[in-house]
Design an enzyme around this catalytic site. Sequence first.
Site, PDB file in Angstrom:
ATOM      1  N   LEU A   1       0.846  -1.190   0.000  1.00  0.00           N
ATOM      2  CA  LEU A   1       0.000   0.000   0.000  1.00  0.00           C
ATOM      3  C   LEU A   1       0.880   1.238   0.000  1.00  0.00           C
ATOM      4  O   LEU A   1       1.842   1.330   0.764  1.00  0.00           O
ATOM      5  CB  LEU A   1      -0.914  -0.010   1.225  1.00  0.00           C
ATOM      6  CG  LEU A   1      -1.993   1.069   1.282  1.00  0.00           C
ATOM      7  CD1 LEU A   1      -3.099   0.765   0.284  1.00  0.00           C
ATOM      8  CD2 LEU A   1      -2.576   1.151   2.692  1.00  0.00           C
TER       9      LEU A   1
ATOM     10  N   ASP B   1      -4.422  -2.851  10.842  1.00  0.00           N
ATOM     11  CA  ASP B   1      -3.628  -4.006  11.248  1.00  0.00           C
ATOM     12  C   ASP B   1      -4.170  -4.627  12.531  1.00  0.00           C
ATOM     13  O   ASP B   1      -4.176  -5.847  12.692  1.00  0.00           O
ATOM     14  CB  ASP B   1      -2.167  -3.606  11.424  1.00  0.00           C
ATOM     15  CG  ASP B   1      -2.013  -2.315  12.219  1.00  0.00           C
ATOM     16  OD1 ASP B   1      -3.046  -1.750  12.645  1.00  0.00           O
ATOM     17  OD2 ASP B   1      -0.878  -1.853  12.409  1.00  0.00           O
TER      18      ASP B   1
ATOM     19  N   ARG C   1       4.291   8.534  -2.472  1.00  0.00           N
ATOM     20  CA  ARG C   1       5.701   8.464  -2.071  1.00  0.00           C
ATOM     21  C   ARG C   1       6.429   7.655  -3.140  1.00  0.00           C
ATOM     22  O   ARG C   1       6.804   6.503  -2.923  1.00  0.00           O
ATOM     23  CB  ARG C   1       5.852   7.824  -0.693  1.00  0.00           C
ATOM     24  CG  ARG C   1       5.191   8.620   0.413  1.00  0.00           C
ATOM     25  CD  ARG C   1       5.764   8.299   1.775  1.00  0.00           C
ATOM     26  NE  ARG C   1       5.523   6.938   2.203  1.00  0.00           N
ATOM     27  CZ  ARG C   1       5.928   6.465   3.384  1.00  0.00           C
ATOM     28  NH1 ARG C   1       6.600   7.238   4.214  1.00  0.00           N
ATOM     29  NH2 ARG C   1       5.667   5.217   3.717  1.00  0.00           N
TER      30      ARG C   1
ATOM     31  N   ARG D   1      -5.882  -2.339   1.745  1.00  0.00           N
ATOM     32  CA  ARG D   1      -4.746  -3.243   1.902  1.00  0.00           C
ATOM     33  C   ARG D   1      -5.201  -4.703   1.903  1.00  0.00           C
ATOM     34  O   ARG D   1      -4.467  -5.598   1.464  1.00  0.00           O
ATOM     35  CB  ARG D   1      -4.021  -2.925   3.204  1.00  0.00           C
ATOM     36  CG  ARG D   1      -2.829  -3.824   3.491  1.00  0.00           C
ATOM     37  CD  ARG D   1      -2.376  -3.680   4.946  1.00  0.00           C
ATOM     38  NE  ARG D   1      -1.910  -2.347   5.258  1.00  0.00           N
ATOM     39  CZ  ARG D   1      -0.647  -1.946   5.121  1.00  0.00           C
ATOM     40  NH1 ARG D   1       0.270  -2.793   4.674  1.00  0.00           N
ATOM     41  NH2 ARG D   1      -0.298  -0.724   5.442  1.00  0.00           N
TER      42      ARG D   1
ATOM     43  N   ARG E   1      -5.295   4.329  18.441  1.00  0.00           N
ATOM     44  CA  ARG E   1      -5.218   2.875  18.535  1.00  0.00           C
ATOM     45  C   ARG E   1      -5.797   2.364  19.859  1.00  0.00           C
ATOM     46  O   ARG E   1      -6.355   1.255  19.917  1.00  0.00           O
ATOM     47  CB  ARG E   1      -3.774   2.417  18.337  1.00  0.00           C
ATOM     48  CG  ARG E   1      -3.272   2.712  16.932  1.00  0.00           C
ATOM     49  CD  ARG E   1      -1.805   2.404  16.769  1.00  0.00           C
ATOM     50  NE  ARG E   1      -1.530   1.026  16.431  1.00  0.00           N
ATOM     51  CZ  ARG E   1      -1.627   0.503  15.211  1.00  0.00           C
ATOM     52  NH1 ARG E   1      -2.051   1.247  14.208  1.00  0.00           N
ATOM     53  NH2 ARG E   1      -1.332  -0.758  14.990  1.00  0.00           N
TER      54      ARG E   1
ATOM     55  N   ASN F   1      -3.196   4.231  -3.344  1.00  0.00           N
ATOM     56  CA  ASN F   1      -4.269   4.745  -2.502  1.00  0.00           C
ATOM     57  C   ASN F   1      -4.532   6.226  -2.717  1.00  0.00           C
ATOM     58  O   ASN F   1      -5.384   6.800  -2.046  1.00  0.00           O
ATOM     59  CB  ASN F   1      -3.941   4.502  -1.030  1.00  0.00           C
ATOM     60  CG  ASN F   1      -5.099   3.900  -0.280  1.00  0.00           C
ATOM     61  OD1 ASN F   1      -6.007   3.330  -0.873  1.00  0.00           O
ATOM     62  ND2 ASN F   1      -5.086   4.012   1.027  1.00  0.00           N
TER      63      ASN F   1
END
Length: 919
Positions: free
Chosen positions: A668, A833, A672, A728, A876, A697
Amino acid sequence: MTGYTMLRNGGVGNGGQTCMLRWSNRIRLTWLSFTLFIILVFFPLIAHYYLTTLDEADEAGKRIFGPRAGNELCEVKHVLDLCRIRESVSEELLQLEAKRQELNSEIAKLNLKIEACKKSIENAKQDLLQLKNVISQTEHSYKELMAQNQPKLSLPIRLLPEKDDAGLPPPKVIRGCRLHNCFDYSRCPLTSGFPVYVYDSDQFAFGSYLDPLVKQAFQATARANVYVTENADIACLYVILVGEIQEPVVLRPAELEKQLYSLPHWRTDGHNHVIINLSRKSDTQNLLYNVSTGRAMVAQSTFYASQYRPGFDLVVSPLVHAMSEPNFMEIPPQVPVKRKYLFTFQGEKIESLRSSLQEARSFEEEMEGDPPADYDDRIIATLKAVQDSRLDQVLVEFTCKNQPKPSLPTEWALCGEREDRLELLKLSTFALIITPGDPHLVISSGCATRLFEALEVGAVPVVLGEQVQLPYQDMLQWNEAALVVPKPRVTEVHFLLRSLSDSDLLAMRRQGRFLWETYFSTADSIFNTVLAMIRTRIQIPAAPIREEAAAEIPHRSGKAAGTDPNMADNGDLDLGPVETEPPYASPKYLRNFTLTVTDFYRSWNSAPGPFHLFPHTPFDPVLPSEAKFLGSGTGFRPIGGGAGGSGKEFQAALGGNVPREQFTVVMLTYEREEVLMNSLERLNGLPYLNKVVVVWNSPKLPSEDLLWPDIGVPIMVVRTEKNSLNNRFLPWNEIETEAILSIDDDAHLRHDEIMFGFRVWREARDRIVGFPGRYHAWDIPHQSWLYNSNYSCELSMVLTGAAFFHKYYAYLYSYVMPQAIRDMVDEYINCEDIAMNFLVSHITRKPPIKVTSRWTFRCPGCPQALSHDDSHFHERHKCINFFVKVYGYMPLLYTQFRVDSVLFKTRLPHDKTKCFKFI
């Protein structure tokens, strides 16, 4: 002495003259010496001073004694010759320098041509090796096919029956209808795909009487179902919705029967038809009682024994959430295991109220006389005795505080509103469900509603009455989620409930939550379950699951990827073949048409996922109860399998039960390009790499002049519809392998690390295997869960920034996992994740596996990512607590297990060397 004598004697004469002469000579000699001294000393000094003064004069013409210019010197003949020689030599040197520069430029051009030739030679060698591998692969496949000695099968030609088919011979008794004598299999070949035709209820008279919410929810789910077709001629099954009917409308049985027989495809007896009567209230009328339904199946929540045909009709759950999704924030957690009340019951039965208030006879007195026809009196007395004993806190009420809900005769009516009942069940460990006293009433909407509400809030159902037919009972193993106790054992119920351990109780509660979410919660789940029940009965496999179509972004490739010395130098560890294999896809599912036979109970009763409701994946489901976890669908394949060996033999082949396998890298990225190109170049020459899927993305397309590296395998750049971290884990159709290596675009892993992780994953295909480990912790002051990234000897998560997982989990993440989790990932642009770790741990009840890397995980010098934001960890924390509410419990499991190669010389600080390493 003589002169002195002469003077002394007074003589002048010649002697005096001689003396004067001598004296004058001496004077002259002295003067001459003085003059010479003056000339030899002072005159050179004066001359030197004079000459120095003249040489320092400004005018060039006054430099009488200074050095002259070169042109003036050349006036001398021999100097002119020297000047000409010097000029000639200078010209020759200049010519030689020019020739030298030309030769250097030609040498540089030739060197470039030599390098290009070398690269072309290397490419030719690689092409030759690939051709050799393709030939070897083809020969290997040919040997496997020859060894199997199985001819290739082609799909049979489908023969459709005529529109006016005579149908099957009528059974002697309509109640004796079963699939073998009331269902036409000729309309449903194995390869038909199970097409279903849904009637439009608005085209019939009874359609105007239907509850608007029920009808709207049913139509919405039918339009989105993968099996529904508009072509009635090819349909295998015909579905008609007849209830719930609005109050106070009463539809007479004869009128409804007449309308059913007038359906366009009824064909005199209604074979291959399903009549669905959904109930939203506990007092829904038994609409199909005394209605001749012929060979049509009936799916509803209330059945009398005289109308229920086991193995043919279906008991469905009530449709409580018609047009709304369950609110996970209102569902209580599954822990703590023990709640305030051991068990609760609220209900009222008008017919037996008077007798229930009387003191019940003892068991011995009843055994001396005739057995009672109704055990309700004993149940009331026993439960009151348990409540009065105060051994455990229980709540039983046999009289409603308000007017009880309407109910069928001998049925226990519900008390209060739904919200009040749910609040009480949230405080209950067990929920008692007393079946109707009439033995001819096998199931009622009231009992089904009590079961629905108990499963919804996590109260384990305790059903008193073994004669009851629970929803989908012939497919589901209710003993894993509920207790079904015969009414004569009511005196032993208290002992039975107290004997259950906390682990068994939590397992039953978790299984009940799974059953509720999968088969009860929404209109989609109910309709899908009805179709799946029938499809499974007639042994038709599920349709292929929908894969995410990859919209490829055109890109130029051809830039020769360099070899990073850090990537190429594997040190003492080399776990891949010397020659890179060509792309090889994992074998597809090869036993689709026997799935409903071989995996019947596993698929319906396993908490990992509703495989029967959802279309099947191209690969085997990864289940913790499965022994092989091969994924190819072909079972163990001894041909070409592992043959032992070590060293070079072990390096050259994977061996094992799946000797030929590759993985796909999913990367992903978001604007960049330089970092992405560097990461792709590091994959050059990676063994067992099938292809690279770059998930772009960003809404901004990559630069047109961007030259992508040539790494020896295809690079697929996929464009997404929106910027979402959930992309992802989309099951892209370009992923042709079971193994997926999810990796960030700034991750920095060596080839030997990746290969070691791949080999470890092959030994644990049902788990996440990766490199960066994290763990969760309980915050006692705030009574909430925390996300922790500090160093620890225990872990419960492996981040998917560098981890292997099975593609099967990509389907579950995208299509099965609750949408609320994916919505939160999009809201925070974070936690995808963690969501994947929750999903896999919830399915397998196993922790992930951490593989030790060489401490080169992050890309040095790369731009900072989202994880460097200060709010990253706060988000998170919130994600973990929200996911726990959605699942109802904390599915993550701790582990101290870590897989480390003996050839990895791990560098650990002295204060962090107390963790065990499992090698």
